[in-house]
Design a protein around this motif. Structure first.
Motif, PDB file in Angstrom:
ATOM      1  N   THR A  32     -11.386  -7.789  -2.208  1.00  0.00           N
ATOM      2  CA  THR A  32     -10.643  -6.850  -3.055  1.00  0.00           C
ATOM      3  C   THR A  32     -10.550  -5.485  -2.392  1.00  0.00           C
ATOM      4  OG1 THR A  32     -11.416  -8.021  -5.021  1.00  0.00           O
ATOM      5  CG2 THR A  32     -10.538  -5.821  -5.357  1.00  0.00           C
ATOM      6  N   ASP A  33     -11.664  -5.013  -1.831  1.00  0.00           N
ATOM      7  CA  ASP A  33     -11.650  -3.719  -1.144  1.00  0.00           C
ATOM      8  C   ASP A  33     -10.690  -3.728   0.041  1.00  0.00           C
ATOM      9  OD1 ASP A  33     -13.490  -2.709  -2.924  1.00  0.00           O
ATOM     10  OD2 ASP A  33     -15.223  -3.003  -1.598  1.00  0.00           O
ATOM     11  N   ALA A  34     -10.669  -4.819   0.794  1.00  0.00           N
ATOM     12  CA  ALA A  34      -9.761  -4.919   1.940  1.00  0.00           C
ATOM     13  C   ALA A  34      -8.303  -4.924   1.488  1.00  0.00           C
ATOM     14  CB  ALA A  34     -10.069  -6.176   2.742  1.00  0.00           C
ATOM     15  N   ALA A  35      -8.017  -5.613   0.369  1.00  0.00           N
ATOM     16  CA  ALA A  35      -6.642  -5.657  -0.148  1.00  0.00           C
ATOM     17  C   ALA A  35      -6.204  -4.279  -0.622  1.00  0.00           C
ATOM     18  CB  ALA A  35      -6.537  -6.673  -1.280  1.00  0.00           C
ATOM     19  N   VAL A  36      -7.079  -3.573  -1.306  1.00  0.00           N
ATOM     20  CA  VAL A  36      -6.751  -2.225  -1.782  1.00  0.00           C
ATOM     21  C   VAL A  36      -6.515  -1.293  -0.598  1.00  0.00           C
ATOM     22  CG1 VAL A  36      -7.707  -0.200  -2.965  1.00  0.00           C
ATOM     23  CG2 VAL A  36      -7.897  -2.445  -4.010  1.00  0.00           C
ATOM     24  N   LYS A  37      -7.363  -1.389   0.420  1.00  0.00           N
ATOM     25  CA  LYS A  37      -7.215  -0.524   1.595  1.00  0.00           C
ATOM     26  C   LYS A  37      -5.898  -0.790   2.317  1.00  0.00           C
ATOM     27  CE  LYS A  37      -9.606   0.907   5.783  1.00  0.00           C
ATOM     28  NZ  LYS A  37     -10.751   0.700   6.664  1.00  0.00           N
ATOM     29  N   SER A  38      -5.532  -2.067   2.500  1.00  0.00           N
ATOM     30  CA  SER A  38      -4.275  -2.373   3.195  1.00  0.00           C
ATOM     31  C   SER A  38      -3.067  -1.945   2.367  1.00  0.00           C
ATOM     32  CB  SER A  38      -4.189  -3.861   3.533  1.00  0.00           C
ATOM     33  OG  SER A  38      -3.924  -4.624   2.377  1.00  0.00           O
ATOM     34  N   THR A  39      -3.169  -2.075   1.035  1.00  0.00           N
ATOM     35  CA  THR A  39      -2.073  -1.631   0.170  1.00  0.00           C
ATOM     36  C   THR A  39      -1.903  -0.118   0.248  1.00  0.00           C
ATOM     37  OG1 THR A  39      -2.466  -3.478  -1.327  1.00  0.00           O
ATOM     38  CG2 THR A  39      -1.190  -1.641  -2.197  1.00  0.00           C
ATOM     39  N   LYS A  40      -3.023   0.625   0.249  1.00  0.00           N
ATOM     40  CA  LYS A  40      -2.946   2.079   0.372  1.00  0.00           C
ATOM     41  C   LYS A  40      -2.310   2.477   1.702  1.00  0.00           C
ATOM     42  CE  LYS A  40      -6.506   4.132  -2.513  1.00  0.00           C
ATOM     43  NZ  LYS A  40      -7.729   4.947  -2.538  1.00  0.00           N
ATOM     44  N   GLU A  41      -2.673   1.780   2.781  1.00  0.00           N
ATOM     45  CA  GLU A  41      -2.100   2.095   4.091  1.00  0.00           C
ATOM     46  C   GLU A  41      -0.597   1.832   4.108  1.00  0.00           C
ATOM     47  OE1 GLU A  41      -4.393  -0.241   6.802  1.00  0.00           O
ATOM     48  OE2 GLU A  41      -6.124   1.103   6.730  1.00  0.00           O
ATOM     49  N   LYS A  42      -0.166   0.739   3.491  1.00  0.00           N
ATOM     50  CA  LYS A  42       1.269   0.439   3.439  1.00  0.00           C
ATOM     51  C   LYS A  42       2.020   1.486   2.622  1.00  0.00           C
ATOM     52  CE  LYS A  42       0.811  -4.561   3.957  1.00  0.00           C
ATOM     53  NZ  LYS A  42       0.916  -5.858   3.272  1.00  0.00           N
ATOM     54  N   LEU A  43       1.429   1.893   1.497  1.00  0.00           N
ATOM     55  CA  LEU A  43       2.084   2.912   0.672  1.00  0.00           C
ATOM     56  C   LEU A  43       2.124   4.262   1.385  1.00  0.00           C
ATOM     57  CD1 LEU A  43       0.695   2.066  -2.881  1.00  0.00           C
ATOM     58  CD2 LEU A  43       3.025   1.792  -2.067  1.00  0.00           C
ATOM     59  N   GLU A  44       1.054   4.614   2.103  1.00  0.00           N
ATOM     60  CA  GLU A  44       1.052   5.873   2.848  1.00  0.00           C
ATOM     61  C   GLU A  44       2.101   5.857   3.951  1.00  0.00           C
ATOM     62  OE1 GLU A  44      -2.920   6.608   4.164  1.00  0.00           O
ATOM     63  OE2 GLU A  44      -3.623   7.147   2.154  1.00  0.00           O
ATOM     64  N   ALA A  45       2.343   4.681   4.541  1.00  0.00           N
ATOM     65  CA  ALA A  45       3.394   4.577   5.557  1.00  0.00           C
ATOM     66  C   ALA A  45       4.768   4.823   4.938  1.00  0.00           C
ATOM     67  CB  ALA A  45       3.353   3.200   6.211  1.00  0.00           C
ATOM     68  N   ARG A  46       4.923   4.505   3.653  1.00  0.00           N
ATOM     69  CA  ARG A  46       6.194   4.737   2.950  1.00  0.00           C
ATOM     70  C   ARG A  46       6.286   6.140   2.361  1.00  0.00           C
ATOM     71  NH1 ARG A  46       7.408  -0.663  -0.612  1.00  0.00           N
ATOM     72  NH2 ARG A  46       7.718  -2.083   1.118  1.00  0.00           N
ATOM     73  N   GLY A  47       5.188   6.905   2.395  1.00  0.00           N
ATOM     74  CA  GLY A  47       5.233   8.276   1.884  1.00  0.00           C
ATOM     75  C   GLY A  47       4.603   8.446   0.529  1.00  0.00           C
ATOM     76  N   VAL A  48       3.828   7.464   0.042  1.00  0.00           N
ATOM     77  CA  VAL A  48       3.170   7.574  -1.255  1.00  0.00           C
ATOM     78  C   VAL A  48       1.668   7.677  -1.008  1.00  0.00           C
ATOM     79  CG1 VAL A  48       2.743   6.467  -3.470  1.00  0.00           C
ATOM     80  CG2 VAL A  48       4.949   6.195  -2.369  1.00  0.00           C
ATOM     81  N   ASN A  49       1.056   8.765  -1.450  1.00  0.00           N
ATOM     82  CA  ASN A  49      -0.385   8.954  -1.297  1.00  0.00           C
ATOM     83  C   ASN A  49      -1.057   8.765  -2.646  1.00  0.00           C
ATOM     84  OD1 ASN A  49      -0.256   9.560   1.445  1.00  0.00           O
ATOM     85  ND2 ASN A  49       0.168  11.712   1.025  1.00  0.00           N
ATOM     86  N   LEU A  50      -2.038   7.858  -2.710  1.00  0.00           N
ATOM     87  CA  LEU A  50      -2.770   7.585  -3.934  1.00  0.00           C
ATOM     88  C   LEU A  50      -4.147   8.216  -3.858  1.00  0.00           C
ATOM     89  CD1 LEU A  50      -1.923   3.807  -4.418  1.00  0.00           C
ATOM     90  CD2 LEU A  50      -0.953   5.735  -5.625  1.00  0.00           C
ATOM     91  N   SER A  51      -4.575   8.807  -4.958  1.00  0.00           N
ATOM     92  CA  SER A  51      -5.913   9.366  -5.042  1.00  0.00           C
ATOM     93  C   SER A  51      -6.428   9.131  -6.454  1.00  0.00           C
ATOM     94  CB  SER A  51      -5.902  10.857  -4.713  1.00  0.00           C
ATOM     95  OG  SER A  51      -5.213  11.568  -5.714  1.00  0.00           O
ATOM     96  N   SER A  52      -7.643   9.573  -6.712  1.00  0.00           N
ATOM     97  CA  SER A  52      -8.201   9.398  -8.057  1.00  0.00           C
ATOM     98  C   SER A  52      -7.497  10.300  -9.070  1.00  0.00           C
ATOM     99  CB  SER A  52      -9.693   9.714  -8.043  1.00  0.00           C
ATOM    100  OG  SER A  52      -9.908  11.057  -7.638  1.00  0.00           O
ATOM    101  N   LYS A  53      -6.805  11.339  -8.598  1.00  0.00           N
ATOM    102  CA  LYS A  53      -6.091  12.249  -9.496  1.00  0.00           C
ATOM    103  C   LYS A  53      -4.658  11.820  -9.769  1.00  0.00           C
ATOM    104  CE  LYS A  53      -8.804  16.263  -8.234  1.00  0.00           C
ATOM    105  NZ  LYS A  53      -8.786  17.634  -7.723  1.00  0.00           N
ATOM    106  N   GLY A  54      -4.138  10.842  -9.020  1.00  0.00           N
ATOM    107  CA  GLY A  54      -2.771  10.388  -9.245  1.00  0.00           C
ATOM    108  C   GLY A  54      -2.082  10.052  -7.940  1.00  0.00           C
ATOM    109  N   ALA A  55      -0.764   9.987  -7.999  1.00  0.00           N
ATOM    110  CA  ALA A  55       0.043   9.637  -6.831  1.00  0.00           C
ATOM    111  C   ALA A  55       0.902  10.834  -6.435  1.00  0.00           C
ATOM    112  CB  ALA A  55       0.936   8.452  -7.141  1.00  0.00           C
ATOM    113  N   ALA A  56       1.104  10.989  -5.129  1.00  0.00           N
ATOM    114  CA  ALA A  56       1.974  12.040  -4.598  1.00  0.00           C
ATOM    115  C   ALA A  56       3.014  11.373  -3.712  1.00  0.00           C
ATOM    116  CB  ALA A  56       1.173  13.049  -3.797  1.00  0.00           C
ATOM    117  N   ILE A  57       4.278  11.699  -3.954  1.00  0.00           N
ATOM    118  CA  ILE A  57       5.373  11.078  -3.223  1.00  0.00           C
ATOM    119  C   ILE A  57       6.033  12.125  -2.335  1.00  0.00           C
ATOM    120  CG2 ILE A  57       7.564   9.871  -3.433  1.00  0.00           C
ATOM    121  CD1 ILE A  57       6.573   8.876  -6.169  1.00  0.00           C
TER     122      ILE A  57
END
Length: 122
Positions: A32-57
């Motif tokens: 699960t941790d590996a899946a979350v990490k790879s999903t975050k990396e894919k989203l960051e490559a598209r310009g979406v940053n996820l954090s505990s406070k929310g998402a930044a596009i």
């Protein structure tokens, strides 16, 4: 009193079952941790940053100013007014003294009834 061979085998089986369950939980957590990490990396490559406070596009366009937003809103209202079938001028004449403006679709009719609108002298 010495424990019998059957009791020792039961203990080994119980420990093996609980150990297997614990191992499965650890592996599922790692997956699960590996899946979350790879999903975050894919989203960051598209310009979406996820954090505990929310998402930044991230976008290439700049944000609209308050003035631009107000202009777009006013433009939309005026277009709706001009394309409406509702007698806006008549409704304004009945409720306020704003009828007969240059944006009024029924200006000619208003001027026929009330005469040309007088401009205020300053």
């Amino acid at each position: 009193m010495a424990a019998g061979i059957g009791t020792v085998i039961q203990l080994i089986i119980v420990l093996a079952v609980f150990g297997g369950i614990g191992y499965a939980i650890v592996k599922a957590s790692e997956a699960t941790d590996a899946a979350v990490k790879s999903t975050k990396e894919k989203l960051e490559a598209r310009g979406v940053n996820l954090s505990s406070k929310g998402a930044a596009i991230k976008t290439d366009r700049r944000a609209y100013t308050a003035e631009e937003t107000a202009d777009q809103l006013q433009r939309g209202i005026m277009q709706g007014w001009k394309h409406s079938k509702f007698d806006v001028g008549g409704a304004l004449a009945y409720t306020t003294r704003l009828a007969g403006s240059s944006h009024d679709k029924n200006k000619a009719e208003y001027e026929k009834i009330h005469g040309p609108k007088q401009k205020k002298s300053q």
